[in-house]
Design a protein around this motif. Sequence first.
Motif, PDB file in Angstrom:
ATOM      1  N   GLN A  26       0.835  -1.202   0.000  1.00 37.71           N
ATOM      2  CA  GLN A  26       0.000   0.000   0.000  1.00 37.71           C
ATOM      3  C   GLN A  26       0.869   1.250   0.000  1.00 37.71           C
ATOM      4  O   GLN A  26       0.592   2.213  -0.715  1.00 37.71           O
ATOM      5  CB  GLN A  26      -0.926   0.000   1.216  1.00 37.71           C
ATOM      6  N   ALA A  74      -3.331  -4.444  -5.768  1.00 38.47           N
ATOM      7  CA  ALA A  74      -4.531  -3.615  -5.882  1.00 38.47           C
ATOM      8  C   ALA A  74      -5.474  -4.116  -6.972  1.00 38.47           C
ATOM      9  O   ALA A  74      -6.679  -4.265  -6.743  1.00 38.47           O
ATOM     10  CB  ALA A  74      -4.141  -2.164  -6.164  1.00 38.47           C
ATOM     11  N   HIS A 111      -9.112   2.785  -4.161  1.00 36.94           N
ATOM     12  CA  HIS A 111      -7.726   2.693  -4.638  1.00 36.94           C
ATOM     13  C   HIS A 111      -7.450   3.779  -5.691  1.00 36.94           C
ATOM     14  O   HIS A 111      -7.160   3.464  -6.850  1.00 36.94           O
ATOM     15  CB  HIS A 111      -7.446   1.314  -5.226  1.00 36.94           C
TER      16      HIS A 111
END
Length: 224
Positions: A26, A74, A111
């Motif tokens: 992340q 992601a 995202h």
Amino acid sequence: MSQQAAPRGRGRPRAGEELDDEPLLQAALDAFAEAGYDGMSVRALSRRLGISHALLTARFGSKQDLWFAAMEHACTQAEQVWRQVTETPAGDDLEALRQGLVRQVLFAAAHPQVLRIMNHEGAIDSPRIRFVVDRFINPLRPGVERLLDRLVAAGRIRSVPYTTLHYLITNGGGAQFAHPVEAALLGAPTAPPSAQLQAHAETVADVLIAGIVTSPGGSDRTPA
């Protein structure tokens, strides 16, 4: 992906303690979205995370390998959405398409780094853009096209070039999340509640569906 009983504070892992991939990936997404591939430094990222540069590179390899891993982390979520929509549609095809659109916008809200990264990468040929196209976009395309072809054959939607629909879906509804400064200057809330995000996603889906249905009856959400 390794799991830990409790979150670890900053600093290097203790002996025998494994790195938790999720916060690392992340953080890498955030860094690539902020600086672009060329501007992102793995050494700076390791300092931000409080781990050694050697440990980070030992876990993920080169900067490009870290980019691949972060995007895989992601984009797998969006991949799962479209596989579910196209391979196991529940009921009506048009409603399945609509739900895919809603969930794609919600993915973009969760995202925003992905669209920002794609804005960096999409104009220049590189192994990175080819990775995204070959790993995610092209494998999903046949299933989406079959869904669209069924709707066209049934006379429910008009034929739309795949690329046109792709960019309307991936960029249109998610742009305000990828460009938060511009969106805020236009009056969008910086941290909208989940109900407002859902309403935005539903609106985007309804506008797109209304633009391709062949008749008012074609937008009926109930199974045919």
